[in-house]
Design a protein around this motif. Structure first.
Motif, short mmCIF file in Angstrom:
data_model
loop_
_atom_site.label_atom_id
_atom_site.label_comp_id
_atom_site.label_asym_id
_atom_site.label_seq_id
_atom_site.Cartn_x
_atom_site.Cartn_y
_atom_site.Cartn_z
N SER A 1 0.85 -1.19 0.00
CA SER A 1 0.00 0.00 0.00
C SER A 1 0.89 1.24 0.00
CB SER A 1 -0.94 0.03 1.21
OG SER A 1 -0.22 0.16 2.41
N LYS A 2 0.40 2.32 -0.62
CA LYS A 2 1.13 3.57 -0.69
C LYS A 2 0.15 4.72 -0.41
CE LYS A 2 5.18 1.95 -1.95
NZ LYS A 2 6.42 2.11 -1.14
N SER A 3 0.67 5.84 0.08
CA SER A 3 -0.16 7.03 0.35
C SER A 3 0.60 8.29 -0.05
CB SER A 3 -0.57 7.09 1.82
OG SER A 3 0.56 7.25 2.64
N LYS A 4 -0.18 9.33 -0.29
CA LYS A 4 0.42 10.60 -0.70
C LYS A 4 -0.36 11.74 -0.04
CE LYS A 4 0.82 13.68 -4.69
NZ LYS A 4 0.50 13.87 -6.11
N PRO A 5 0.33 12.65 0.66
CA PRO A 5 -0.36 13.82 1.24
C PRO A 5 -0.44 14.95 0.23
CG PRO A 5 1.89 13.77 2.01
CD PRO A 5 1.73 12.56 1.13
N MET A 6 -1.46 15.80 0.39
CA MET A 6 -1.62 16.94 -0.50
C MET A 6 -2.35 18.05 0.26
SD MET A 6 -3.05 16.98 -4.39
CE MET A 6 -2.78 18.39 -5.44
N LYS A 7 -1.83 19.26 0.15
CA LYS A 7 -2.39 20.39 0.88
C LYS A 7 -3.25 21.25 -0.05
CE LYS A 7 -1.13 24.38 3.73
NZ LYS A 7 -0.02 25.20 4.24
N LEU A 8 -4.42 21.64 0.46
CA LEU A 8 -5.32 22.50 -0.31
C LEU A 8 -5.60 23.77 0.50
CD1 LEU A 8 -7.25 23.11 -2.67
CD2 LEU A 8 -9.04 21.87 -1.40
N ASP A 9 -5.29 24.92 -0.11
CA ASP A 9 -5.61 26.23 0.48
C ASP A 9 -6.72 26.87 -0.35
OD1 ASP A 9 -3.73 26.19 2.57
OD2 ASP A 9 -2.13 26.82 1.21
N VAL A 10 -7.76 27.29 0.32
CA VAL A 10 -8.88 27.95 -0.34
C VAL A 10 -8.95 29.39 0.18
CG1 VAL A 10 -11.35 27.93 -0.80
CG2 VAL A 10 -10.11 25.77 -0.52
N SER A 11 -8.69 30.33 -0.69
CA SER A 11 -8.66 31.74 -0.30
C SER A 11 -9.77 32.50 -0.99
CB SER A 11 -7.30 32.36 -0.67
OG SER A 11 -6.23 31.63 -0.10
N MET A 12 -10.03 33.69 -0.47
CA MET A 12 -11.04 34.58 -1.08
C MET A 12 -10.31 35.67 -1.83
SD MET A 12 -14.12 36.76 0.75
CE MET A 12 -14.93 35.26 1.27
N LYS A 13 -10.59 35.77 -3.12
CA LYS A 13 -9.91 36.80 -3.91
C LYS A 13 -10.44 38.17 -3.54
CE LYS A 13 -12.95 36.64 -7.96
NZ LYS A 13 -12.99 36.40 -9.42
N PRO A 14 -9.69 39.22 -3.82
CA PRO A 14 -10.11 40.57 -3.42
C PRO A 14 -11.45 40.96 -4.05
CG PRO A 14 -7.80 40.56 -4.04
CD PRO A 14 -8.34 39.23 -4.44
N SER A 15 -12.28 41.57 -3.23
CA SER A 15 -13.55 42.11 -3.73
C SER A 15 -13.29 43.38 -4.53
CB SER A 15 -14.47 42.40 -2.56
OG SER A 15 -13.92 43.40 -1.72
N PRO A 16 -14.25 43.81 -5.37
CA PRO A 16 -14.07 45.08 -6.09
C PRO A 16 -13.76 46.21 -5.11
CG PRO A 16 -15.95 43.90 -6.97
CD PRO A 16 -15.50 43.13 -5.77
N PRO A 17 -12.60 46.84 -5.23
CA PRO A 17 -12.20 47.85 -4.23
C PRO A 17 -12.99 49.15 -4.35
CG PRO A 17 -10.57 47.69 -5.97
CD PRO A 17 -11.58 46.62 -6.25
N THR A 18 -12.94 49.91 -3.28
CA THR A 18 -13.55 51.24 -3.22
C THR A 18 -12.45 52.30 -3.35
OG1 THR A 18 -15.31 50.44 -1.79
CG2 THR A 18 -14.97 52.82 -1.86
#
Length: 370
Positions: A132-149
């Motif tokens: 058996s084999k395994s592999k780790p993987m990292k997931l980052d979920v970010s919020m992109k910038p909103s329309p600026p003022t």
């Protein structure tokens, strides 16, 4: 002996290489993904099998949330040539295997419509006896910038300092970049930009500084932008604008006053019309008076009306009163035809009894008093 020992040493050293070459292996691939909320991601996990891997194939994907105290959970698995859908409620309908049949060497998964809660460590585990084999993987979920003022804070006059500000919401860090629109994107020589705060300071502004300025807010998953107009004017122009504004306000107040005056005048006119009395017609005849007789007057009322007359003044009317009294006593009342007086009293007898003669006003036939 020495040759046998050397040969045995080579066998021991080459055994792991042979196992890596011929047994179950997970191929190298990306070990992290950085995506924005709402995007899709493919979590890579490809593998190869050896001749000695003869057992049933099992594939298992699990996730460890960012919270270190949370336990690892299985999100999707493949076993016995069958895919078992995810049992995680917030990932239903968004998680599936990339390949139609994972047993052909592709255990990768896809996650659509990413959410912030999808971030964490993922583990791909492939099992096929005897290994058996395994592999780790990292997931980052970010919020992109909103329309600026974007806006200008400060004066926009010649020779004054002005500050343009840009603000956006999103996953930090957010970097702000200012450029001037037009043929040249270069900022004025006196401009000072702050990439972390999103401000642009313009010192000793001149008429050449006027124009449109664009601000771009960017983080590792996306960007948004806005444009602000910067108009540098002289003091005289500003005075003209102020005078124009004052004139406009005065005209507006004058118009409001005229409207209020018109409303009050109309209201007053309406109130006056409502207060006018109704016209009385004079050609309508007066109602006829009810027929009355001298008998309707009581002796007391007759006496009160003639109380001011003395006996000497009544002498000329005595004969007339005697005749009227005699007629009234001898004539039965009009309203009681069935009652007949049982006796008559003469006028001389009344005089001897102390009766006081009373003058009865003359009447017409319709009962009106003359």
């Amino acid at each position: 002996m020495e040759r046998s020992a050397v040969l045995l040493l080579w066998v021991v050293m080459l055994y792991p290489v042979a196992e890596w070459t011929w047994g179950l292996q997970i191929l190298p691939g990306p070990e992290s993904e950085d995506k924005a909320v709402g995007d899709s991601v493919r979590m890579d996990c490809r593998f190869t099998l050896g001749k000695e891997d003869v057992g049933p194939l099992d594939i298992e994907w699990s996730r460890t949330p960012p919270d270190p105290t949370a336990s690892q959970i299985i999100i999707i698995d493949y076993s016995g040539d069958r895919v078992y859908e995810t049992r995680v409620e917030d990932m239903k309908g968004r998680l599936y295997f990339s390949a139609m049949d994972p047993k052909n060497g592709d255990a990768s998964i896809n996650i659509t419509r990413l959410r912030s809660s999808d971030a964490g460590m993922y583990h791909c585990k492939v099992k096929k006896s005897p290994g058996s084999k395994s592999k780790p993987m990292k997931l980052d979920v970010s919020m992109k910038p909103s329309p600026p003022t974007c806006y200008v804070d400060g004066s926009q006059e010649v020779g004054k300092d002005a500050v343009m500000k840009c603000s956006s919401q999103g996953t930090p860090p957010i970097i702000y970049t200012w450029t001037k629109q037009g043929a040249s994107h270069f900022l004025p020589s006196t401009a000072v930009a702050d990439v972390s705060l999103g401000t642009l300071k313009l010192k000793n502004a001149s008429l050449e500084y006027s124009g449109d300025y664009k601000c771009v807010a960017r983080n590792r998953v996306g960007s948004s932008e806005c444009v602000v107009k910067f108009s540098v004017s002289s003091s005289s122009n500003k005075g003209g604008k102020i005078a124009g504004a004052i004139i406009g306000v005065l005209l507006a107040l004058l118009l409001i006053g005229v409207i209020i005056w018109f409303i009050l005048r109309r209201k007053k006119k309406t109130t006056y019309e409502k207060e006018q009395p109704f016209e009385i017609r004079e050609d309508v005849p007066a109602p006829k008076s009810r027929v009355s007789t001298a008998r309707s007057y009581t002796v007391d009322s007759q006496r009160s009306s003639l109380g001011s007359m003395s006996p000497s003044n009544m002498e000329p009317y005595k004969s007339h009163y005697d005749r009227l009294a005699t007629d009234d006593l001898e004539r039965p009342p009009a309203h009681s035809p069935n009652l007949t007086p049982s006796y008559k009293v003469a006028v001389p007898s009344l005089n001897r009894m102390g009766a006081v003669p009373v003058m009865i006003p003359a009447q017409h036939r319709d009962g009106s008093i003359v």
